[in-house]
Write a protein that holds these residues in place. Sequence first.
Motif, PDB file in Angstrom:
ATOM      1  N   MET A   1     -24.650  -4.119  -3.734  1.00 31.55           N
ATOM      2  CA  MET A   1     -23.861  -4.670  -2.377  1.00 31.55           C
ATOM      3  C   MET A   1     -22.582  -3.409  -2.889  1.00 31.55           C
ATOM      4  N   ARG A   2     -22.764  -2.624  -1.359  1.00 30.10           N
ATOM      5  CA  ARG A   2     -21.459  -1.606  -0.784  1.00 30.10           C
ATOM      6  C   ARG A   2     -20.185  -1.979  -0.423  1.00 30.10           C
ATOM      7  N   ILE A   3     -19.394  -1.919  -1.576  1.00 25.91           N
ATOM      8  CA  ILE A   3     -17.999  -2.097  -1.130  1.00 25.91           C
ATOM      9  C   ILE A   3     -16.720  -1.228  -0.214  1.00 25.91           C
ATOM     10  N   LEU A   4     -16.004  -1.544   1.028  1.00 22.57           N
ATOM     11  CA  LEU A   4     -15.418  -0.512   0.833  1.00 22.57           C
ATOM     12  C   LEU A   4     -13.834  -1.737   0.889  1.00 22.57           C
ATOM     13  N   HIS A   5     -13.002  -0.816   0.008  1.00 20.91           N
ATOM     14  CA  HIS A   5     -12.008  -1.273  -0.848  1.00 20.91           C
ATOM     15  C   HIS A   5     -10.654  -0.919   0.172  1.00 20.91           C
ATOM     16  N   THR A   6      -9.657  -1.672   1.112  1.00 20.92           N
ATOM     17  CA  THR A   6      -9.143  -0.921   1.629  1.00 20.92           C
ATOM     18  C   THR A   6      -7.522  -2.008   1.911  1.00 20.92           C
ATOM     19  N   SER A   7      -6.571  -1.760   2.021  1.00 21.87           N
ATOM     20  CA  SER A   7      -5.261  -2.663   2.154  1.00 21.87           C
ATOM     21  C   SER A   7      -3.928  -2.143   2.605  1.00 21.87           C
ATOM     22  N   ASP A   8      -3.111  -2.377   3.008  1.00 22.17           N
ATOM     23  CA  ASP A   8      -1.244  -2.278   3.075  1.00 22.17           C
ATOM     24  C   ASP A   8      -1.635  -0.872   4.408  1.00 22.17           C
ATOM     25  N   TRP A   9      -2.531  -1.477   5.251  1.00 24.22           N
ATOM     26  CA  TRP A   9      -2.039  -1.202   6.367  1.00 24.22           C
ATOM     27  C   TRP A   9      -0.834  -0.816   7.425  1.00 24.22           C
ATOM     28  N   HIS A  10      -0.001  -1.812   7.418  1.00 24.66           N
ATOM     29  CA  HIS A  10       1.189  -2.033   8.683  1.00 24.66           C
ATOM     30  C   HIS A  10       1.275  -1.548   8.931  1.00 24.66           C
ATOM     31  N   SER A 229      -6.160   0.522  -3.905  1.00 25.27           N
ATOM     32  CA  SER A 229      -6.962   1.374  -2.431  1.00 25.27           C
ATOM     33  C   SER A 229      -6.127   1.811  -2.221  1.00 25.27           C
ATOM     34  N   GLY A 230      -3.981   1.507  -1.816  1.00 28.78           N
ATOM     35  CA  GLY A 230      -3.343   1.958  -1.740  1.00 28.78           C
ATOM     36  C   GLY A 230      -3.497   1.508  -0.003  1.00 28.78           C
ATOM     37  N   SER A 231      -2.309   2.645   0.055  1.00 34.53           N
ATOM     38  CA  SER A 231      -2.129   2.748   1.658  1.00 34.53           C
ATOM     39  C   SER A 231      -2.995   3.953   2.721  1.00 34.53           C
ATOM     40  N   PRO A 232      -2.955   3.008   3.339  1.00 33.64           N
ATOM     41  CA  PRO A 232      -4.309   5.011   4.247  1.00 33.64           C
ATOM     42  C   PRO A 232      -3.317   5.839   5.228  1.00 33.64           C
ATOM     43  N   LEU A 233      -1.963   5.557   4.989  1.00 32.85           N
ATOM     44  CA  LEU A 233      -1.416   6.666   5.783  1.00 32.85           C
ATOM     45  C   LEU A 233      -0.312   6.779   4.501  1.00 32.85           C
ATOM     46  N   GLY A 241       2.413  13.040  -2.556  1.00 29.10           N
ATOM     47  CA  GLY A 241       1.208  13.431  -3.010  1.00 29.10           C
ATOM     48  C   GLY A 241       0.335  12.735  -3.457  1.00 29.10           C
ATOM     49  N   HIS A 242       0.481  11.746  -2.621  1.00 28.39           N
ATOM     50  CA  HIS A 242      -0.959  10.794  -2.295  1.00 28.39           C
ATOM     51  C   HIS A 242      -1.794  11.121  -2.656  1.00 28.39           C
ATOM     52  N   VAL A 243      -2.873  11.229  -2.352  1.00 27.40           N
ATOM     53  CA  VAL A 243      -4.165  10.911  -1.108  1.00 27.40           C
ATOM     54  C   VAL A 243      -4.932   9.645  -1.286  1.00 27.40           C
ATOM     55  N   LYS A 244      -4.513   9.728   0.619  1.00 27.81           N
ATOM     56  CA  LYS A 244      -4.730   8.518   1.409  1.00 27.81           C
ATOM     57  C   LYS A 244      -6.536   8.257   1.253  1.00 27.81           C
ATOM     58  N   GLY A 245      -6.725   6.667   0.899  1.00 28.28           N
ATOM     59  CA  GLY A 245      -8.387   6.189   1.876  1.00 28.28           C
ATOM     60  C   GLY A 245      -8.535   4.882   1.193  1.00 28.28           C
ATOM     61  N   SER A 246      -9.653   4.328   0.638  1.00 32.37           N
ATOM     62  CA  SER A 246     -10.317   3.828   0.309  1.00 32.37           C
ATOM     63  C   SER A 246     -11.496   3.750  -0.615  1.00 32.37           C
ATOM     64  N   TRP A 247     -11.458   2.670  -1.664  1.00 29.34           N
ATOM     65  CA  TRP A 247     -12.341   3.162  -2.710  1.00 29.34           C
ATOM     66  C   TRP A 247     -13.444   2.196  -2.106  1.00 29.34           C
ATOM     67  N   LEU A 248     -14.945   3.279  -2.263  1.00 28.69           N
ATOM     68  CA  LEU A 248     -15.507   2.667  -1.960  1.00 28.69           C
ATOM     69  C   LEU A 248     -16.856   2.184  -3.649  1.00 28.69           C
ATOM     70  N   VAL A 249     -17.413   0.967  -3.284  1.00 31.69           N
ATOM     71  CA  VAL A 249     -17.845   0.628  -4.909  1.00 31.69           C
ATOM     72  C   VAL A 249     -18.915   0.496  -4.566  1.00 31.69           C
ATOM     73  N   PHE A 261     -13.596   7.480  -4.579  1.00 30.82           N
ATOM     74  CA  PHE A 261     -12.326   7.761  -3.301  1.00 30.82           C
ATOM     75  C   PHE A 261     -12.389   8.263  -2.509  1.00 30.82           C
ATOM     76  N   VAL A 262     -12.785   7.276  -1.022  1.00 26.55           N
ATOM     77  CA  VAL A 262     -13.030   7.920  -0.272  1.00 26.55           C
ATOM     78  C   VAL A 262     -11.912   8.208   0.540  1.00 26.55           C
ATOM     79  N   ALA A 263     -11.495   9.717   0.817  1.00 32.94           N
ATOM     80  CA  ALA A 263     -10.082  10.085   1.321  1.00 32.94           C
ATOM     81  C   ALA A 263     -10.334   9.837   2.996  1.00 32.94           C
ATOM     82  N   ALA A 264      -9.237   9.310   3.605  1.00 31.95           N
ATOM     83  CA  ALA A 264      -9.013   9.397   4.790  1.00 31.95           C
ATOM     84  C   ALA A 264      -8.249  10.903   4.788  1.00 31.95           C
ATOM     85  N   PRO A 265      -8.101  10.625   6.653  1.00 31.63           N
ATOM     86  CA  PRO A 265      -7.813  11.513   7.526  1.00 31.63           C
ATOM     87  C   PRO A 265      -6.097  11.986   7.594  1.00 31.63           C
TER      88      PRO A 265
END
Length: 329
Positions: A1-10, A229-233, A241-249, A261-265
């Motif tokens: 199973m491929r899981i994309l973990h994201t959080s804290d969109w705010h 995962s941290g926030s996307p922005l 200094g953060h790299v934002k995005g989501s974990w692909l597990v 880690f899949v970096a977000a724009p």
Amino acid sequence: MRILHTSDWHLGRSFHREGMLGHQAAYVDHLVETVERERVDLVVVSGDVYDRALPHVDAVRLADEALARLAASRAKVVLTSGNHDSAQRLGFGSRLIDAAGVFIRTDASSVGAPVLLEDEHGAVAVYGIPYLDPDAVREPWGLAARSHEAALTEAMRRVRADADRRRPGVRTVVLAHAFVAGAEPSDSERDISVGGVSLVPTSVFAGVDYAALGHLHGRQTLTESVRYSGSPLAYSFSEAGHVKGSWLVELGRDGVTHAEFVAAPVPRRLARIRGTLDDLLHDLTLTEHEDAWVQATLTDAVRPRQAMDRLRTRFPHTLVIGFEPAGAR
């Protein structure tokens, strides 16, 4: 199973009075594209979908669009509420929405009831633990202590009791919104301490195949199977200094086999600069920051007149200015 973990969109949050909704919409585009490109089976969203309990209508509209697009994708979605969300508002209609493959879990009383999914290795039980206010669950759960550790420990006891009934062969994924020991906070998170204590030990998640954490805004790996995962922005200059995005597990037969880690724009970079006003206006090494959101600290012995206006002639997106005179209090 491929899981994309994201959080804290705010969703709906501003950055020093600058609207972020367009940038958040770009992240939703990126998220949906990642689901298709990486053939993601499950998207987990670990709380703080909104920035406030009563979100602006534009933020609600973007959340609706995001969930509709994910529901139409190849992935299932499990989403929980965070300390910024209203659990009742976010959870409205969740039993109906389940039918679309989007599972919204905001009720503390149901933490031991998983979303059951299947892959080639068998069953995966996904437990969505919403943000737990210790004051709200202490009496109904009979907690001995008023703390986040006590609340999450009881939630995990319920998770393990259910998982044990389903074993052998069932793998477990847990979503939780908490401040777990060993992680580093940033300036943009709301304090959730109770009695001065907010930390939860990593050992609370022992035995879980993957724990997808939310609340802290920087990506962090506490163990191979416990991650933020941290926030996307970026939502504060402390995150420059953060790299934002989501974990692909990748979840294999016996647990996590791979995580990347899949970096977000990055719609606009953040920069923190320091020096006298004259230096900042003429230093050629700062050219790369001219299009960034800027936090400037001026070290002039005497505070310059019209400092913000003058800084913005070179750095038009300067948002914060501070004064720390060199050699003076």
